[in-house]
Enzyme design. Structure first.
Site, PDB file in Angstrom:
ATOM      1  N   HIS A   1       8.954  -9.445   2.044  1.00 52.80           N
ATOM      2  CA  HIS A   1       8.556  -8.607   3.179  1.00 52.80           C
ATOM      3  C   HIS A   1       7.026  -8.590   3.313  1.00 52.80           C
ATOM      4  O   HIS A   1       6.480  -8.791   4.409  1.00 52.80           O
ATOM      5  CB  HIS A   1       9.082  -7.190   2.974  1.00 52.80           C
ATOM      6  CG  HIS A   1       8.719  -6.223   4.054  1.00 52.80           C
ATOM      7  ND1 HIS A   1       9.608  -5.830   5.025  1.00 52.80           N
ATOM      8  CD2 HIS A   1       7.562  -5.566   4.338  1.00 52.80           C
ATOM      9  CE1 HIS A   1       9.016  -4.973   5.845  1.00 52.80           C
ATOM     10  NE2 HIS A   1       7.771  -4.797   5.438  1.00 52.80           N
ATOM     11  N   GLU A   2       6.325  -8.366   2.203  1.00 45.73           N
ATOM     12  CA  GLU A   2       4.862  -8.282   2.263  1.00 45.73           C
ATOM     13  C   GLU A   2       4.238  -9.641   2.569  1.00 45.73           C
ATOM     14  O   GLU A   2       3.221  -9.727   3.273  1.00 45.73           O
ATOM     15  CB  GLU A   2       4.313  -7.731   0.945  1.00 45.73           C
ATOM     16  CG  GLU A   2       4.846  -6.370   0.558  1.00 45.73           C
ATOM     17  CD  GLU A   2       4.741  -5.320   1.661  1.00 45.73           C
ATOM     18  OE1 GLU A   2       3.754  -5.336   2.416  1.00 45.73           O
ATOM     19  OE2 GLU A   2       5.653  -4.484   1.768  1.00 45.73           O
TER      20      GLU A   2
END
Length: 926
Positions: free
Chosen positions: A358-359
């Site tokens: 996600h990051e």
């Protein structure tokens, strides 16, 4: 009449223009007379006094003649401000004649005697000082214990959404991108990190030009005044054009492990490091491996190489969120980054992999191309959620993450969006106090769900081609939702905006009511779904375009519902809408269709519903529609029994969720009703629990192991005596030192089973004390300690509940970031709800002050303390309590919690007798 109609059209058009203009001008934004182009930032933090000095030199574009400059600053003291320009009439540099602060708006206004002309080359030079706070916001301190057990501190940052202004004076808006040169002056023995790679590191020499000018005359050269240790100056390469909220720096005694990407899609290898406090680096190996693969995958998917030379990921002991996507320097809660192959659970492994992906997705979608304003937050978070799972699926294809998405993420979105107090995906944000309130299930999970629906509608390859065009067109700049729709429309050859604006600009989603016209045709009617079940006509004005995906025995027929009601040919009396659960809606079937679908479920290969996601969706729809009253709770309980031969983890997980929800709402009902519901849960989960057993075999796959944990937990919580006895035996062997007695995957569930099934208060206290020791054991992995912390909240004893609540106020016992485990667990514990509310209301001012800089945590405390109640008098008491409070900073979670409580109260009133009758019949049959 024709004239009136034309007049109405003109009125509507100009009203829309006015509203758009008014919405933009009502934002709390900075004046546009100047714009930052480049920051040269120097900072000198002191980890003993928790003070920092700084200097920032900002190159400005001057858009109009000006002698007043306004920028953001919060909890900073500006000791001097100087403006330099070759166009000044008297001399090239002038000091500010006035420095004034507006603390409410977080701005500082600098006034100068002489006006600077537009288009002139101008530099603003500011000296300032601030405090390394302990509120997990801005430039802050985080505590840890060294090898001797002494408490020490590191310095780190958290700037999203509007906290860069706590670290240095700046133009703290996402569209005001600039480049940054960063210099950190820190003790020589510490590691100092920033977004870019280090270009020089040398002993610090006091020059009078650094960040401490006027502060340290006479100090020892290369020494820190407070500690008399040697000091170094670390300089970093210039960043790309970026927003202030993505800048980051971390200072501490870190160790690291390192790897490199293959360079296959990035053009060259990228250096990847995981930084941890001493002794934990190997726990970063899993995240490191995921990162190297995901960076190359995203470069291929997005058609743009990762633009920085390195990627650092750092575990921070005190961290408000799960992680933060700072460009090139991603910071994480320790539990979100570190994983121990021998001691951590499979759930922790999956969560770490997803958080990393996600990051990393944000490095492109959010960092390379950034939302132009917070209205478009969902562009960052919704997309990163969807594409984060896309990367996890690439790295771990056997995890079946898209069924996991249907089982976990989509329901989070649909549950919140079924409330009147929800909000559209694209939501107007004017006041900075509003921003943190939209970092919720709508921005993340509904955003991801509609992207998944759109990508299924267009085809994933077409969708990603449009994304590549969007990123290439707007890289190093800012964009809006409309810019994404434009790029997708060009590639797909269809008007994506016409379809998607219905989903992003309107609150809610539809429930589709299906009626069989004959064996070959159905009629589908859409209406907004509200969990209150009391939809009013004025609330039902949206005609969503709904991709149906009608599943029949022969094929999937692709239709799109565009009107309130339409007929479709299905060619079979056996069918299911929303094939694969890619659509964002609920489906209400007539009872005869439900019975046919239940018959399909009972088939060995599940017949029409052979796709696991379709069975998950059937359970999710039925479980949700009984909340709103569009189907009965007893009908759901009947349907659940059709799954007795189910073998898939995600289906059982969805059944567990809804049975737990029913038991949670029915918590004050007669014991025979609750016992009957638990009897159903035992009947469903115990057979497969006994079949799978307690041992984890090397040949078992991921989903089998997850299923084992789930069914043992449910069987034990519902009172299966054999499971309870085994759990008790294994627990006591484990706490006496036999680590093999409890597999890491089962520790949290077993703590719960043993605590819940204690025979008396003395046994409960004894078990609770042992679990507390596990939590306090700092040699254990973070996920194992936090599993123990959460379990403590499942106590029945008033004395233990009060001890647990008291722990939440003591930072030495529970870090502020971890208080969410206390509130969430107690809020879901029927025996603790009243105690939690009394504690919250009695300590409101103390809690509000404690979380004043971390209001998302306060919002969780509010929600957990409120939304479990089903008693009207208690709900009225809660509303009265908040009536005289200033709730602006947590209005959304409060409104949503109160509405959720009212929904459950109405559900219970409507169905309590019917469930009681059903339970009597079920117990008699069984």
């Amino acid at each position: 009449m024709k004239f009136l109609w034309i007049a109405f059209i003109f009125f509507a058009y100009f009203a829309q223009l006015y509203l758009k203009k008014n919405m933009a001008t009502s934002r709390q934004v900075l004046p546009t007379n100047v714009r930052p182009v480049h920051y040269d930032l120097s900072l000198r933090p002191n980890l003993t006094s928790f003070h920092f000095d700084g200097r920032v030199i900002v190159k400005l574009d001057v858009n109009e003649d000006t002698k007043v400059i306004t920028l953001n600053a919060h909890e900073l003291k500006l000791t001097s401000a100087k403006l330099q320009s070759s166009a000044l009439k008297t001399q090239s540099s002038q000091e500010a004649t006035d420095i004034s602060y507006d603390e409410q708006k977080h701005i500082v206004t600098l006034t100068f005697a002489e006006s600077v002309p537009a288009k002139s080359e101008t530099v603003l030079d500011i000296l300032f000082e601030g405090t390394l706070n302990d509120q997990m916001a801005g430039f802050y301190r985080s505590s840890y214990k060294d090898a001797s057990g002494e408490t020490k501190y590191l310095a780190t940052t958290q700037f999203e959404a509007t906290d860069a202004r706590r670290a240095f004076p700046c133009w703290d808006e996402p569209s005001l991108k600039a480049t940054f040169d960063v210099t950190l002056v820190v003790p020589s023995e510490l590691t100092a990190l920033s977004n870019m790679n280090v270009i020089s590191e040398k002993p610090f020499q006091e020059s009078g030009k650094g960040p401490n000018v006027g502060k340290h005359e006479g100090s020892q050269t290369g020494k820190d005044v407070a500690t008399s240790t040697s000091v170094k100056e670390v300089k970093y390469a210039t960043t790309p054009m970026m927003s202030t909220y993505l800048l980051a720096f971390v200072v501490g005694p870190f160790e690291y492990i390192e790897a490199h990407t293959t360079g296959e899609h990035n053009g060259e290898s990228v250096k990847v490091r995981v930084y941890t406090l001493p002794g934990s680096t190997e726990q970063g190996r899993h995240a490191l491996n995921v990162c190297t693969k995901a960076l190359e995958y995203f470069a291929a998917v997005f058609g743009e190489p990762y633009p920085l030379p390195k990627m650092d990921m750092v575990a921070i002991p005190d961290f408000e969120a799960g992680a933060m996507e700072n460009w090139g320097l991603v910071t994480y809660r320790t539990v979100a980054l570190l994983f121990d192959e021998k001691a951590s659970s499979l759930a922790a492994k999956k969560q770490t992999a997803y958080t990393v992906c996600h990051e990393l997705a944000h490095q492109w979608f959010g960092n390379l191309v950034t939302m132009e304003w917070w209205d478009h937050l969902w562009l960052n978070e919704g997309f990163a959620t969807w594409v984060g799972w896309l990367a996890v699926d690439h790295v771990f294809p056997d995890w079946d993450v898209w069924t996991s998405f249907v089982n976990e993420d989509m329901p989070r979105a649909l549950s919140l969006d079924a409330l009147r107090s929800s909000h559209p995906i694209e939501v107007a944000v004017n006041d900075p106090a509003e921003i943190h309130q939209i970092f919720d299930a709508i921005s993340y999970y509904k955003g991801a769900s509609v992207i998944r629906m759109l990508s299924s509608w267009l085809g994933v390859d077409v969708f990603l081609a449009g994304v590549r065009r969007y990123l290439h067109r707007h890289k190093f700049g800012n964009a809006s939702t409309g810019d994404l729709w434009a790029a997708l429309s060009e590639v797909a050859g269809v008007d994506v905006s016409k379809f998607m604006q219905l989903w992003t600009k309107n609150v809610g989603y539809p429930v589709l009511r299906v009626e069989s016209v004959d064996d070959s045709n159905i009629e589908v009617t859409q209406a907004r779904y509200l969990s209150t079940g009391d939809l009013k006509s004025v609330e039902d004005t949206t005609n969503w375009w709904v991709p149906l995906g009608v599943l029949t025995p022969d094929k999937v027929e692709s239709y799109t519902l565009t009107d309130k009601s339409q007929r479709f040919a299905v060619g079979s009396h056996s069918f299911k809408l929303n094939a694969g659960q890619s659509g964002v809606y609920r489906v209400q079937y007539p009872i005869d269709v439900i019975k046919r679908l239940a018959d399909e479920v009972r088939k060995p290969n599940n017949g029409l519903l052979s796709n696991t996601a379709d069975r998950v969706g059937l359970v999710a729809d039925a479980g949700s529609l009984c909340v709103s009253g569009e189907q009965t709770t007893s009908a759901f309980l009947e349907l659940a029994q059709a799954f007795q031969n189910e073998t898939e983890y995600f289906v059982w997980s969805q059944i567990s969720t809804h049975l737990s929800n029913i038991l949670s709402v029915w918590y004050e009902q007669p014991s025979e009703v609750k016992d009957g519901l638990n009897q159903l849960r035992r009947q469903l989960f115990s057979p497969i629990a006994h079949k799978l057993g307690w041992e984890f075999k090397p040949t078992d796959d991921y989903l089998t192991n997850m299923l084992r944990v789930l069914v043992l937990s449910n069987a034990g919580r519902s009172g299966d005596q054999g499971i309870v006895d085994e759990a008790r035996d294994r627990f006591w062997r484990f706490v006496k030192g036999d680590n093999e007695a409890l597999h890491p995957n089962l520790r949290g569930p077993v703590y719960n089973i043993v605590l819940k099934n204690a025979n008396d208060e003395a046994e409960e206290t004894s078990v609770w004390e042992e679990i507390l020791k596990i939590y306090e054991n700092e040699t254990l992995t973070s996920d194992q300690r936090l599993a123990a912390l959460a379990t403590l909240g499942n106590a029945k004893s008033e004395a233990l509940i009060n001890r647990y609540l008291a722990m939440s106020l003591d930072e030495k016992q529970v870090r502020g970031q971890d208080s969410v485990y206390v509130f969430r667990t107690l809020g879901s514990n029927p025996d603790a709800r009243n105690h939690l509310w009394e504690f919250f209301s009695n300590n409101y001012d103390l809690l509000h002050t404690k979380f004043s800089k971390s209001l998302s945590l306060f919002g969780i405390a509010v929600k957990s303390s409120v939304d479990g109640f089903v008693d009207d008098r208690r709900i009225e008491e809660i509303e009265a309590f908040f009536a005289n409070k200033d709730t602006k900073e947590y209005a959304r979670p409060l409104q949503q919690a109160i509405e959720a409580a009212k929904v459950n109260a109405e559900w219970l009133k409507r169905d309590s007798q019917a469930v009681q009758d059903w339970v009597k019949g079920y117990v008699a049959r069984d």
